[in-house]
Design a protein around this motif. Structure first.
Motif, short mmCIF file in Angstrom:
data_model
loop_
_atom_site.label_atom_id
_atom_site.label_comp_id
_atom_site.label_asym_id
_atom_site.label_seq_id
_atom_site.Cartn_x
_atom_site.Cartn_y
_atom_site.Cartn_z
N MET A 1 0.81 -1.18 0.00
CA MET A 1 0.00 0.00 0.00
C MET A 1 0.87 1.26 0.00
N TYR A 2 2.02 1.19 0.60
CA TYR A 2 2.87 2.36 0.67
C TYR A 2 4.07 2.25 -0.27
N GLY A 3 4.07 1.24 -1.16
CA GLY A 3 5.19 1.04 -2.09
C GLY A 3 5.14 2.02 -3.24
N GLU A 4 6.21 2.04 -3.98
CA GLU A 4 6.29 2.90 -5.16
C GLU A 4 5.38 2.34 -6.27
N PRO A 5 4.75 3.21 -7.04
CA PRO A 5 3.93 2.73 -8.15
C PRO A 5 4.80 2.08 -9.23
N SER A 6 4.22 1.14 -9.95
CA SER A 6 4.94 0.46 -11.02
C SER A 6 5.23 1.44 -12.15
N GLN A 7 6.40 1.32 -12.74
CA GLN A 7 6.79 2.19 -13.84
C GLN A 7 6.45 1.57 -15.20
#
Length: 52
Positions: A1-7
């Motif tokens: 939930m607090y991770g970086e969004p996928s690129q």
């Protein structure tokens, strides 16, 4: 939930890199094109369907 969004861009499921949506759209367009003459003939000979 607090991770970086996928690129990476998510185009959904694919087959050999071609999205299923594109494959399905091509088959649907071909089927519609093949069945259109039959549909026109059927309506011309049998008339429109009566809807209650």
């Amino acid at each position: 939930m607090y991770g970086e969004p996928s690129q990476t861009l998510n185009m959904g499921d694919s087959f050999n890199g071609v999205p299923y949506l594109l494959i399905d759209s091509a088959f649907s367009a071909a089927t519609d094109t093949l069945l259109l003459p039959y549909t026109i003939y059927s309506q011309a000979t049998k008339g429109s369907i009566k809807v209650n």
